[in-house]
Design a protein around this motif. Structure first.
Motif, short mmCIF file in Angstrom:
data_model
loop_
_atom_site.label_atom_id
_atom_site.label_comp_id
_atom_site.label_asym_id
_atom_site.label_seq_id
_atom_site.Cartn_x
_atom_site.Cartn_y
_atom_site.Cartn_z
N GLY B 126 46.10 47.64 46.18
CA GLY B 126 45.42 48.12 47.39
C GLY B 126 44.22 47.28 47.76
N LEU B 127 44.21 46.01 47.37
CA LEU B 127 43.03 45.16 47.60
C LEU B 127 42.70 44.99 49.07
N LEU B 128 43.74 44.98 49.89
CA LEU B 128 43.49 44.82 51.32
C LEU B 128 42.68 46.00 51.85
N LEU B 129 43.09 47.20 51.47
CA LEU B 129 42.35 48.40 51.91
C LEU B 129 40.93 48.37 51.37
N CYS B 130 40.79 47.96 50.12
CA CYS B 130 39.45 47.90 49.51
C CYS B 130 38.56 46.89 50.22
N SER B 131 39.14 45.75 50.60
CA SER B 131 38.35 44.73 51.29
C SER B 131 37.85 45.27 52.62
N LEU B 132 38.75 45.91 53.34
CA LEU B 132 38.36 46.48 54.63
C LEU B 132 37.33 47.59 54.45
N ALA B 133 37.51 48.38 53.39
CA ALA B 133 36.55 49.47 53.12
C ALA B 133 35.16 48.92 52.86
N ARG B 134 35.09 47.83 52.10
CA ARG B 134 33.77 47.23 51.80
C ARG B 134 33.09 46.73 53.07
N ILE B 135 33.88 46.11 53.91
CA ILE B 135 33.32 45.59 55.17
C ILE B 135 32.81 46.75 56.02
N HIS B 136 33.59 47.83 56.06
CA HIS B 136 33.21 48.99 56.87
C HIS B 136 32.01 49.72 56.29
N ASP B 137 32.02 49.92 54.97
CA ASP B 137 31.00 50.77 54.33
C ASP B 137 29.70 50.04 54.05
N THR B 138 29.79 48.72 53.84
CA THR B 138 28.61 48.00 53.37
C THR B 138 28.19 46.87 54.33
N LEU B 139 29.08 45.94 54.57
CA LEU B 139 28.69 44.75 55.33
C LEU B 139 28.22 45.09 56.74
N LEU B 140 29.07 45.80 57.47
CA LEU B 140 28.72 46.06 58.87
C LEU B 140 27.50 46.98 59.01
N PRO B 141 27.36 48.03 58.21
CA PRO B 141 26.11 48.82 58.30
C PRO B 141 24.87 48.00 57.99
N GLN B 142 24.97 47.08 57.01
CA GLN B 142 23.81 46.23 56.70
C GLN B 142 23.51 45.31 57.89
N PHE B 143 24.57 44.78 58.47
CA PHE B 143 24.39 43.91 59.64
C PHE B 143 23.72 44.69 60.77
N GLU B 144 24.21 45.88 61.03
CA GLU B 144 23.67 46.68 62.13
C GLU B 144 22.21 47.06 61.89
N SER B 145 21.89 47.43 60.68
CA SER B 145 20.49 47.83 60.42
C SER B 145 19.56 46.63 60.55
N THR B 146 20.05 45.45 60.20
CA THR B 146 19.24 44.23 60.32
C THR B 146 19.05 43.87 61.78
N VAL B 147 20.12 43.94 62.53
CA VAL B 147 20.08 43.56 63.94
C VAL B 147 19.27 44.56 64.75
N ARG B 148 19.34 45.81 64.37
CA ARG B 148 18.63 46.87 65.11
C ARG B 148 17.12 46.60 65.11
N ARG B 149 16.66 46.03 64.03
CA ARG B 149 15.21 45.76 63.93
C ARG B 149 14.78 44.66 64.88
N MET B 150 15.72 43.86 65.35
CA MET B 150 15.36 42.71 66.16
C MET B 150 15.08 43.11 67.59
N ALA B 151 15.60 44.22 68.03
CA ALA B 151 15.20 44.82 69.31
C ALA B 151 15.26 43.86 70.49
N GLU B 152 16.35 43.12 70.59
CA GLU B 152 16.53 42.29 71.79
C GLU B 152 17.78 42.76 72.51
N ASP B 153 17.82 42.53 73.82
CA ASP B 153 18.97 43.00 74.61
C ASP B 153 20.28 42.40 74.13
#
Lengths: 91, 206
Positions: B126-153
């Protein structure tokens, strides 16, 4: 200029696919096996055709040529793996 | 047509690369939503005619998992750069998000149309599902929280794309689980022995 040339290429492909799909089975398979460029054309079309989630999809894919070509590419692939459809698909 | 032609047809199609896995996925994406019945019929006929295509789908999974892993590593590096105030870390994120969306749309449409392939896609623990889960649960939320702080349009577009990708991953993850474990065509669930990586983080449904 690139847009005009690509539209022309699509019209030629559309015309050629229409002729190919009109052939009876034996002739159809003869042509398919003898045309090495067919695979490349279909591959390019599928790879580069805009997806539904591409922002700039709009007008480019709404012309009659695009619509007809889209159907013919699909019918070609169907016919390549489903003999029972050969005489039933309207092209 | 002469007897034995069908066997020859399947061999010829495969050996000449007239149809291959990328074309199969392209077909699902381009035609599967507007013509689901015909596309489904195409897939059923194709895999019956030439079972090697299903093997190819299975063999594609490790490569895809490797690609997703490399993508994660690079994206994590970019997030670190962004947190240190280096806007170079923003380069390439649009392409990353488009790639992830493309992968998820391809997989989920393919699974909708041919759920029997779920077993192939869930191989390799099930590595494919796990890879997608990691991206969904960890990578993208970290990206969003980082970008949110930048406050540009301009960040709004990236945030929206990221949300879209997360929704696509959810759909794909559900599709993988459903196709592998809940398909009416699958074997009795009690006989299933799907092994999943023990440290796999499952998707947190919103």
């Amino acid at each position: 200029m690139h847009r005009i040339e690509s539209d022309q290429a699509l019209r030629v492909l559309n015309r050629d696919l229409g002729a190919l799909l009109s052939l009876p089975d034996v002739e159809f398979w003869k042509v398919v096996k003898m045309q090495p460029s067919l695979n490349g054309s279909i591959d390019s079309y599928l790879r580069f055709r805009r997806r539904i989630f591409d922002a700039d999809d709009a007008d480019a894919t709404r012309s009659e040529t695009h619509h007809s070509l889209s159907r013919r590419v699909f019918f070609l692939l169907m016919r390549l793996c489903d003999m029972s459809l050969c005489s039933k698909l309207k092209v | 047509m002469p007897a034995g032609f069908r066997h020859e047809q399947g061999t010829w199609l495969y050996d000449r690369w007239m149809i291959d896995v990328p074309k199969i996925f392209d077909l699902c994406v381009l035609y599967g939503e507007e013509n689901p019945d015909l596309t489904r019929r195409f897939l059923q006929n194709l895999f019956q005619l030439q079972p090697k295509y299903l093997n190819d789908v299975q063999e594609m999974v490790p490569t895809l998992v490797d690609n997703l892993y490399l993508l994660e590593e690079r994206c994590n590096d970019a997030i670190v750069q962004l947190r240190h105030g280096n806007e170079m870390g923003l380069l390439g994120w649009t392409d990353v998000l488009k790639y992830l969306l493309d992968v998820c749309v391809n997989l989920s449409l393919f699974l909708d149309l041919y759920p029997a392939a779920g077993e192939q896609l869930m191989q390799n623990r099930g590595l494919l599902l796990c890879s997608l889960a990691r991206i969904h649960d960890t990578l993208l939320p970290q990206f969003e929280s980082t970008v949110r702080r930048m406050a540009e349009d301009a960040m709004q577009d990236l945030m929206q794309q990221s949300h879209l990708v997360m929704a696509a991953i959810q759909r794909t993850g559900f599709g993988l689980l459903k196709a592998a474990y809940l398909s009416v065509d699958s074997e009795d669930l009690s006989t299933k022995r799907m092994q999943v990586e023990p440290d796999c983080t499952f998707l947190s449904w919103q």
